[in-house]
Motif scaffolding. Structure first.
Motif, PDB file in Angstrom:
ATOM      1  N   ALA A 257      43.218  41.773  31.880  1.00 31.34           N
ATOM      2  CA  ALA A 257      42.388  40.565  31.961  1.00 31.34           C
ATOM      3  C   ALA A 257      40.978  40.788  31.419  1.00 31.34           C
ATOM      4  N   SER A 258      40.547  42.061  31.308  1.00 27.53           N
ATOM      5  CA  SER A 258      39.183  42.304  30.805  1.00 27.53           C
ATOM      6  C   SER A 258      39.060  41.936  29.328  1.00 27.53           C
ATOM      7  N   HIS A 259      40.192  41.936  28.610  1.00 27.29           N
ATOM      8  CA  HIS A 259      40.187  41.596  27.170  1.00 27.29           C
ATOM      9  C   HIS A 259      39.107  42.344  26.415  1.00 27.29           C
ATOM     10  N   CYS A 260      38.915  43.629  26.768  1.00 27.62           N
ATOM     11  CA  CYS A 260      37.892  44.429  26.095  1.00 27.62           C
ATOM     12  C   CYS A 260      38.321  44.742  24.665  1.00 27.62           C
ATOM     13  N   PRO A 261      37.368  44.745  23.718  1.00 33.14           N
ATOM     14  CA  PRO A 261      37.698  45.079  22.322  1.00 33.14           C
ATOM     15  C   PRO A 261      38.365  46.446  22.185  1.00 33.14           C
ATOM     16  N   VAL A 262      38.021  47.391  23.074  1.00 34.48           N
ATOM     17  CA  VAL A 262      38.764  48.650  23.142  1.00 34.48           C
ATOM     18  C   VAL A 262      39.337  48.780  24.558  1.00 34.48           C
TER      19      VAL A 262
ATOM     20  N   GLU B 237      34.112  40.494  40.739  1.00 40.53           N
ATOM     21  CA  GLU B 237      33.097  41.373  40.165  1.00 40.53           C
ATOM     22  C   GLU B 237      33.444  41.738  38.723  1.00 40.53           C
ATOM     23  N   ALA B 238      34.740  41.968  38.487  1.00 40.39           N
ATOM     24  CA  ALA B 238      35.181  42.299  37.128  1.00 40.39           C
ATOM     25  C   ALA B 238      34.834  41.136  36.204  1.00 40.39           C
ATOM     26  N   GLY B 239      35.010  39.904  36.709  1.00 34.06           N
ATOM     27  CA  GLY B 239      34.681  38.707  35.931  1.00 34.06           C
ATOM     28  C   GLY B 239      33.203  38.640  35.591  1.00 34.06           C
ATOM     29  N   ARG B 240      32.373  39.178  36.477  1.00 34.06           N
ATOM     30  CA  ARG B 240      30.924  39.168  36.193  1.00 34.06           C
ATOM     31  C   ARG B 240      30.564  40.234  35.172  1.00 34.06           C
ATOM     32  N   PHE B 241      31.343  41.337  35.168  1.00 37.93           N
ATOM     33  CA  PHE B 241      30.970  42.462  34.305  1.00 37.93           C
ATOM     34  C   PHE B 241      31.493  42.329  32.884  1.00 37.93           C
ATOM     35  N   TYR B 242      32.768  41.885  32.737  1.00 43.78           N
ATOM     36  CA  TYR B 242      33.367  41.864  31.403  1.00 43.78           C
ATOM     37  C   TYR B 242      33.227  40.488  30.768  1.00 43.78           C
ATOM     38  N   PRO B 243      32.525  40.424  29.628  1.00 49.88           N
ATOM     39  CA  PRO B 243      32.229  39.117  29.020  1.00 49.88           C
ATOM     40  C   PRO B 243      33.480  38.334  28.600  1.00 49.88           C
ATOM     41  N   ASN B 244      34.572  39.042  28.249  1.00 51.95           N
ATOM     42  CA  ASN B 244      35.782  38.331  27.815  1.00 51.95           C
ATOM     43  C   ASN B 244      36.787  38.136  28.943  1.00 51.95           C
ATOM     44  N   TRP B 245      36.369  38.351  30.181  1.00 49.14           N
ATOM     45  CA  TRP B 245      37.284  38.309  31.330  1.00 49.14           C
ATOM     46  C   TRP B 245      38.122  37.024  31.346  1.00 49.14           C
ATOM     47  N   ASP B 246      39.451  37.194  31.495  1.00 51.08           N
ATOM     48  CA  ASP B 246      40.358  36.048  31.553  1.00 51.08           C
ATOM     49  C   ASP B 246      40.760  35.834  33.019  1.00 51.08           C
ATOM     50  N   GLY B 247      39.949  35.063  33.734  1.00 53.56           N
ATOM     51  CA  GLY B 247      40.153  34.825  35.168  1.00 53.56           C
ATOM     52  C   GLY B 247      41.512  34.212  35.496  1.00 53.56           C
ATOM     53  N   PRO B 248      41.893  33.145  34.774  1.00 50.30           N
ATOM     54  CA  PRO B 248      43.202  32.528  35.077  1.00 50.30           C
ATOM     55  C   PRO B 248      44.364  33.501  34.895  1.00 50.30           C
ATOM     56  N   LEU B 249      44.314  34.343  33.846  1.00 47.77           N
ATOM     57  CA  LEU B 249      45.387  35.325  33.627  1.00 47.77           C
ATOM     58  C   LEU B 249      45.421  36.321  34.792  1.00 47.77           C
ATOM     59  N   ALA B 250      44.227  36.813  35.191  1.00 48.77           N
ATOM     60  CA  ALA B 250      44.148  37.772  36.291  1.00 48.77           C
ATOM     61  C   ALA B 250      44.773  37.168  37.549  1.00 48.77           C
ATOM     62  N   GLN B 251      44.447  35.918  37.834  1.00 45.35           N
ATOM     63  CA  GLN B 251      44.948  35.261  39.047  1.00 45.35           C
ATOM     64  C   GLN B 251      46.471  35.085  38.984  1.00 45.35           C
ATOM     65  N   ARG B 252      46.970  34.680  37.806  1.00 47.23           N
ATOM     66  CA  ARG B 252      48.429  34.472  37.680  1.00 47.23           C
ATOM     67  C   ARG B 252      49.184  35.787  37.848  1.00 47.23           C
ATOM     68  N   LEU B 253      48.660  36.878  37.257  1.00 40.83           N
ATOM     69  CA  LEU B 253      49.312  38.179  37.402  1.00 40.83           C
ATOM     70  C   LEU B 253      49.228  38.657  38.852  1.00 40.83           C
ATOM     71  N   PHE B 254      48.065  38.442  39.446  1.00 40.55           N
ATOM     72  CA  PHE B 254      47.808  38.818  40.851  1.00 40.55           C
ATOM     73  C   PHE B 254      48.841  38.157  41.770  1.00 40.55           C
ATOM     74  N   ASP B 255      49.067  36.863  41.546  1.00 42.93           N
ATOM     75  CA  ASP B 255      50.036  36.123  42.362  1.00 42.93           C
ATOM     76  C   ASP B 255      51.467  36.565  42.044  1.00 42.93           C
ATOM     77  N   TYR B 256      51.750  36.737  40.743  1.00 43.50           N
ATOM     78  CA  TYR B 256      53.102  37.100  40.320  1.00 43.50           C
ATOM     79  C   TYR B 256      53.535  38.422  40.968  1.00 43.50           C
ATOM     80  N   PHE B 257      52.617  39.394  41.005  1.00 49.81           N
ATOM     81  CA  PHE B 257      52.980  40.703  41.560  1.00 49.81           C
ATOM     82  C   PHE B 257      52.810  40.756  43.086  1.00 49.81           C
ATOM     83  N   GLY B 258      52.503  39.607  43.690  1.00 47.80           N
ATOM     84  CA  GLY B 258      52.496  39.502  45.142  1.00 47.80           C
ATOM     85  C   GLY B 258      51.366  40.234  45.857  1.00 47.80           C
ATOM     86  N   PHE B 259      50.166  40.224  45.281  1.00 49.45           N
ATOM     87  CA  PHE B 259      49.021  40.846  45.968  1.00 49.45           C
ATOM     88  C   PHE B 259      48.416  39.860  46.959  1.00 49.45           C
ATOM     89  N   HIS B 260      47.760  40.411  47.995  1.00 44.35           N
ATOM     90  CA  HIS B 260      47.068  39.569  48.968  1.00 44.35           C
ATOM     91  C   HIS B 260      45.573  39.675  48.747  1.00 44.35           C
TER      92      HIS B 260
END
Lengths: 125, 302
Positions: free
Chosen positions: B144-149, B98-121
């Motif tokens: 991962a939202s890469h928002c300008p602010v 959902e965050a990927g749908r909302f934030y235009p600069n969303w970095d999906g691959p970064l979010a996934q790598r961090l998600f896996d690195y920190f061991g989330f399910h």
């Protein structure tokens, strides 16, 4: 590496770290110096702070700038740094040594013999 | 270019004034630390900046518009704080989508790598996460939202030491790769000071200091040496704090010594030890109190 205990501002430590790389020959004249972003990543510090360290070297003409390409080691950087370190670092250490010797009542000849003994010990290692 | 601007901004809750005619502006692309003791209004300032709440008076501009009720600001900013919560109908994986749908600069691959690195399910839900894990998950969304602010309010609450270090390193790397305006609040200045370009210090409902972190680090200096030698140098200087250890004194003063004075100090065996931004912050916010030792000596500070 860096000594993060706050005894010197980080950007001064960055400049000194690059100076040491030049003095020990890791960086040669006309070699490209790390960018502020590489330094920021290397030491986990803000790129602007790393940039201040590079500016110190630029002002001392230890490095020079090539537009769009970055900073490079000046041809006489090592000579400059040798002179600077002798004048600043070595003198400061000598002063500390003399203060400590005076406090302990160690006279000059005793001090010299201690230096010789230490030199021999280093060679033996 | 200025991205965030506060002009005479006041915020009151009932009779209590939290921010009093606050003025500051944040340049684009600067990583700024919002520093202050508990309850000084850091969170209030951040909520006003992203338009979650409205200032009582004064003018707030973010991307040149009033952030309150602004879609422009809402789409281009994110505030990560411990009140950031998501529907418990959504799994963590759903939230990332959902965050990927909302934030235009969303970095999906970064979010996934961090998600896996920190061991989330993927199928876990945000409500079931521990405090530290929730902070980490929210921080991933913020990065991962890469928002300008991008604004982080006490992002490391509850995180263990390793997660905190990882988060700040991730923040710096992502900031270098994608420069943008970032605010981070913390009451642990020593933990973030090396990451920051600027510091905005809030004290007594207003901005006590706003400038480069390195300026704050050079504002004060600690003189260490024999008491009788130091005293001649500090006769006409304001002493911020002093500590006496045997015959040695540690005196904190404003760093206004000329290079001649500095070399004179050196020849007298007095060390000039730089002060961390954190200690400078303590000196600025506690003022002339004489230090903790005076409390034990029974002397009163004025």
């Amino acid at each position: 590496m860096l000594n993060m205990d706050g005894s010197k501002p980080i950007y001064v430590q960055i400049a000194e770290w690059i100076e040491t790389e030049i003095i020990d020959g890791t960086l040669s004249p006309d070699d490209k110096v790390y960018s502020q972003y590489q330094l920021a990543e290397l030491f986990t510090i803000n790129p602007a702070t790393a940039g201040k360290g590079l500016t110190l070297l630029l002002e001392a003409e230890v490095v020079y700038k090539r537009r769009g390409l970055g900073m490079f080691v000046a041809s006489d950087a090592r000579d400059k740094l040798f002179a600077k370190r002798k004048e600043e670092t070595l003198r400061r250490l000598i002063r500390e040594l003399l203060n400590e010797a005076a406090l302990l009542g160690v006279d000059d000849s005793h001090l010299l013999s201690m230096i010789e003994a230490e030199r021999a010990r280093i060679k033996g290692e | 270019m200025t991205v965030i601007e506060f002009n005479d901004v006041t915020k009151t809750y009932g009779r209590r004034t939290v921010l009093d005619k606050m003025n500051f502006s944040i340049r684009q692309g600067v990583l700024t630390g919002i520093i202050g003791r508990n309850g000084v209004g850091k969170s209030t300032l951040m909520k006003i900046a992203v338009g979650h709440i409205q200032a009582t008076s004064g003018d707030v501009r973010v991307f040149s518009v009033n952030p309150f009720n602004s879609l422009k600001v809402s789409a281009n900013s994110i505030l990560v704080d411990d009140a950031m919560s998501f529907s418990d109908k959504l799994t963590l994986k759903d939230i990332l989508q959902e965050a990927g749908r909302f934030y235009p600069n969303w970095d999906g691959p970064l979010a996934q790598r961090l998600f896996d690195y920190f061991g989330f399910h993927s199928n876990a839900r945000q409500v079931d996460l521990s405090k530290g894990k929730k902070s980490t998950f929210n921080a991933i969304i913020g990065l991962a939202s890469h928002c300008p602010v991008t604004i982080f309010d006490e992002p490391t609450t509850g995180m263990d030491t390793v997660a905190r270090k990882d988060f700040y390193r991730a923040l710096l790397k992502d900031y270098i790769a994608h420069p943008r305006t970032i605010l981070v609040s913390s009451h642990h200045l020593e933990e973030v000071e090396d990451l920051l370009e600027d510091i905005l210090l809030i004290h007594n409902k207003t901005a006590l200091f706003h400038g480069p972190a390195t300026d704050l680090q050079e504002m004060f200096v600690n003189l260490i040496g024999k008491e009788e030698k130091i005293s001649t140098f500090i006769a006409d200087r304001e002493i911020i704090s002093s500590q006496i250890n045997g015959s040695y004194s540690e005196i904190l003063v404003k760093n206004t010594f000329t290079s001649d004075e500095k070399s004179h100090l050196h020849t007298q065996g007095i060390q000039l030890v730089p002060v961390s931004a954190d200690d400078a912050y303590v000196a600025l916010t506690t003022g002339k109190k004489g230090g903790i030792d005076h409390v034990f000596n029974g002397t009163t500070a004025d």
